[in-house]
Design a protein around this motif. Structure first.
Motif, mmCIF file in Angstrom:
data_model
loop_
_atom_site.group_PDB
_atom_site.id
_atom_site.type_symbol
_atom_site.label_atom_id
_atom_site.label_comp_id
_atom_site.label_asym_id
_atom_site.label_seq_id
_atom_site.Cartn_x
_atom_site.Cartn_y
_atom_site.Cartn_z
ATOM 1 N N GLY A 54 0.816 -1.205 0.000
ATOM 2 C CA GLY A 54 0.000 0.000 0.000
ATOM 3 C C GLY A 54 0.851 1.258 0.000
ATOM 4 N N TYR A 55 1.909 1.254 0.778
ATOM 5 C CA TYR A 55 2.802 2.414 0.817
ATOM 6 C C TYR A 55 3.415 2.675 -0.563
ATOM 7 C CZ TYR A 55 6.495 5.584 2.410
ATOM 8 O OH TYR A 55 7.319 6.671 2.578
ATOM 9 N N ALA A 56 3.840 1.608 -1.229
ATOM 10 C CA ALA A 56 4.415 1.757 -2.566
ATOM 11 C C ALA A 56 3.383 2.319 -3.542
ATOM 12 C CB ALA A 56 4.942 0.413 -3.070
ATOM 13 N N PHE A 57 2.136 1.906 -3.425
ATOM 14 C CA PHE A 57 1.077 2.495 -4.253
ATOM 15 C C PHE A 57 0.964 3.989 -3.974
ATOM 16 C CE2 PHE A 57 -1.116 -1.694 -5.074
ATOM 17 C CZ PHE A 57 -1.141 -1.558 -6.457
ATOM 18 N N GLY A 58 1.002 4.334 -2.674
ATOM 19 C CA GLY A 58 0.882 5.738 -2.300
ATOM 20 C C GLY A 58 2.010 6.597 -2.833
ATOM 21 N N ARG A 59 3.158 5.995 -3.108
ATOM 22 C CA ARG A 59 4.301 6.730 -3.658
ATOM 23 C C ARG A 59 4.364 6.598 -5.183
ATOM 24 N NH1 ARG A 59 5.979 10.265 -0.190
ATOM 25 N NH2 ARG A 59 8.131 10.201 -0.956
ATOM 26 N N ASP A 60 3.274 6.132 -5.775
ATOM 27 C CA ASP A 60 3.162 5.987 -7.237
ATOM 28 C C ASP A 60 4.153 4.981 -7.813
ATOM 29 O OD1 ASP A 60 1.059 7.780 -7.437
ATOM 30 O OD2 ASP A 60 2.382 9.512 -7.678
ATOM 31 N N ASN A 61 4.636 4.066 -6.988
ATOM 32 C CA ASN A 61 5.538 3.024 -7.481
ATOM 33 C C ASN A 61 4.727 1.738 -7.616
ATOM 34 O OD1 ASN A 61 7.628 1.276 -8.089
ATOM 35 N ND2 ASN A 61 9.024 2.136 -6.571
ATOM 36 N N TRP A 62 3.944 1.667 -8.695
ATOM 37 C CA TRP A 62 3.010 0.560 -8.853
ATOM 38 C C TRP A 62 3.718 -0.774 -9.049
ATOM 39 C CZ3 TRP A 62 -2.328 1.413 -11.401
ATOM 40 C CH2 TRP A 62 -2.932 2.543 -10.842
ATOM 41 N N SER A 63 4.819 -0.761 -9.782
ATOM 42 C CA SER A 63 5.527 -2.014 -10.016
ATOM 43 C C SER A 63 6.040 -2.606 -8.707
ATOM 44 C CB SER A 63 6.685 -1.805 -10.993
ATOM 45 O OG SER A 63 7.607 -0.844 -10.492
ATOM 46 N N LEU A 64 6.567 -1.775 -7.820
ATOM 47 C CA LEU A 64 7.046 -2.253 -6.525
ATOM 48 C C LEU A 64 5.878 -2.739 -5.673
ATOM 49 C CD1 LEU A 64 9.315 -2.642 -4.463
ATOM 50 C CD2 LEU A 64 8.973 -0.255 -3.738
ATOM 51 N N ALA A 65 4.763 -2.029 -5.742
ATOM 52 C CA ALA A 65 3.601 -2.413 -4.952
ATOM 53 C C ALA A 65 3.084 -3.788 -5.361
ATOM 54 C CB ALA A 65 2.498 -1.366 -5.115
ATOM 55 N N VAL A 66 2.906 -3.987 -6.660
ATOM 56 C CA VAL A 66 2.385 -5.262 -7.142
ATOM 57 C C VAL A 66 3.384 -6.383 -6.877
ATOM 58 C CG1 VAL A 66 1.675 -6.541 -9.194
ATOM 59 C CG2 VAL A 66 0.890 -4.196 -8.856
ATOM 60 N N ALA A 67 4.684 -6.104 -7.065
ATOM 61 C CA ALA A 67 5.702 -7.119 -6.821
ATOM 62 C C ALA A 67 5.727 -7.524 -5.349
ATOM 63 C CB ALA A 67 7.070 -6.595 -7.250
ATOM 64 N N THR A 68 5.565 -6.564 -4.446
ATOM 65 C CA THR A 68 5.559 -6.868 -3.013
ATOM 66 C C THR A 68 4.375 -7.757 -2.659
ATOM 67 O OG1 THR A 68 6.613 -4.738 -2.523
ATOM 68 C CG2 THR A 68 5.511 -5.868 -0.708
#
Length: 445
Positions: A366-380
């Protein structure tokens, strides 16, 4: 909510249990490796009204180059009227011996003194593999229509084909100095047996390739259906959910100020709902993770209620918090089970821990989504889910229908888990605050 969570975890446990028992669900009742030996033979004879006692059993299995094995079973019998019947009636003797050994061809049965000797032929004891190696799955029930329980004989000897020696042996077996004979006096650990050319120096490698060529495709199919495919579904569902939540925008600023209250409230809902749904006895049952997740969410909520803690939040710290959350949730559930549940550490309790990894992976995602890093969010999120189902996927011996059945269950679990973990995803997004671009003053690059 509690009922939905109960169903979600039930589905996961069904998957894990089916994965473990799948090889034996279609198999016959448990039988020893040598079912013409010892007590098993006594039971077969008793079914024909012949009362005998086997004092000692030995079996010798001689393997030919084409993979066919010849079994020679010797049962030393105590003197009784039943023994006299076997000596006098060749037809009765043959009928009992024929039924005694499952999945083999009966050859002959003779009585000499107090020893009953029976011979059988098994055409597919071993099969050819790479480099002239023979591979036998006789000593494992993971691949095939078998359900093994014990050795049956007091001693069983396997003789390698001419020109070969034993490569891989069953754990606990002893192999002769020349490598031609493998001897078992007990059968507790299952495994493949290989026979490699006796003059080769590549025996270990050939054995590895022989077993790998058998296990690899099956394991690959299992991982595809029960791990990779549902992980993709989970990653897609989290991506869609995160993308939809990101459109809400300013709402997360208000959530961030109340992140501790939101998370603690979510935890109270889960914990209370779980207890109301099943009582304290659930701590040893299939909804155990619900209690652990809820209790841990309350602890995290209390910490995030402090502005100083929220101000120091980063992706790495939330990643560490997620790992800590798994430990806390598992520990809380374990303590509760030991304190309240009479059954203690049950199988359902232990198999309920892996899903915690997928749930708490949504916190840093969720934090990665909030920072607009979608690839990191989905990978996590995908990594957390894959780790949660990997222990079950590697235990499944796949068939076409069973793999599809497992895939449907785990996909349903993936979708439901996305809904269950949505509050953690929301709180994680809210803690990210404005993106770095939004923080820069106008006109600054």
């Amino acid at each position: 909510m509690a009922r939905a969570l109960h169903l979600v975890v039930c589905a996961l446990v069904v998957v894990s249990v089916l994965g473990v028992v799948a090889p034996g669900t279609a198999a016959p009742p448990p039988r020893p490796l040598c079912d013409a030996c010892g007590e098993s033979f006594e039971e077969t004879a008793a079914a024909d009204g012949v009362d005998i006692t086997v004092e000692r059993s030995t079996a010798t299995v001689s393997v030919a180059r084409n993979g066919t094995a010849t079994w020679v079973v010797r049962n030393r019998l105590a003197d009784s009227a039943g023994v006299e019947r076997l000596r006098a009636d060749a037809t009765l003797r043959a009928e009992i011996a024929d039924r005694a050994m499952w999945d083999t061809e009966f050859v002959a049965a003779n009585v000499s003194g107090s020893v009953l000797t029976m011979r059988y032929r098994e055409p597919h004891f071993a099969e050819r593999s790479v480099g002239g190696t023979l591979r036998s799955g006789e000593f494992t029930d993971s691949y095939g229509y078998r359900n093994l329980h014990g050795l049956g004989a007091d001693r069983l000897v396997v003789v390698a084909p001419e020109g070969t020696r034993v490569g891989w042996s069953v754990p606990g077996a002893t192999v002769s100095d020349d490598g031609r004979r493998m001897t078992l006096t007990e059968f507790e650990n299952r495994g493949f047996v290989t026979f490699v050319p006796d003059k080769t120096a590549l025996g270990p490698l050939l054995s590895l390739l022989a077993v790998g060529s058998r296990v690899g495709p099956a394991m690959g199919t299992s991982l595809l259906f029960s791990v990779l495919f549902p992980t993709g579904v989970f990653a897609l569902s989290v991506g869609v959910l995160g993308g939809g939540l990101a459109r809400v925008g300013g709402t997360f600023e208000r959530v961030a100020e109340r992140a501790g209250i939101v998370l603690a409230g979510f935890g109270v809902l889960l914990t209370g709902g779980a207890l109301l749904a099943g009582g304290v006895s659930l701590l040893g049952g299939v909804v155990a993770p619900v209690f652990g997740i809820g209790a841990t969410a309350v602890i995290f909520g209390a910490l995030l209620a402090r502005p100083g803690v929220r101000a120091r939040v980063t992706y790495r710290r939330l990643l560490a918090a997620g790992a800590l959350g798994v430990v806390l949730a598992a520990g809380t559930t374990l303590v509760g089970a030991l304190a309240f549940d009479q059954n203690g550490l049950t199988r359902s309790l232990l198999t309920s821990f892996p899903p915690l990894v997928a749930v708490f992976a949504l916190f840093p995602a969720g934090y990665a989504f909030g920072r607009d890093n979608w690839s990191l969010a989905v990978a996590t999120a995908a990594a957390g889910f894959a780790l949660s189902v990997l222990p079950f996927g590697t235990l499944i011996t796949p068939t076409s229908w069973f793999s599809l059945f497992i895939a449907v269950l785990v996909v349903a679990y993936a979708l439901a888990l996305t809904v269950v973990g949505a509050p953690l995803l929301v709180v994680g997004m809210s803690l990210a605050g404005p993106s770095p671009d939004e923080k820069r003053p106008p006109g600054e690059n």
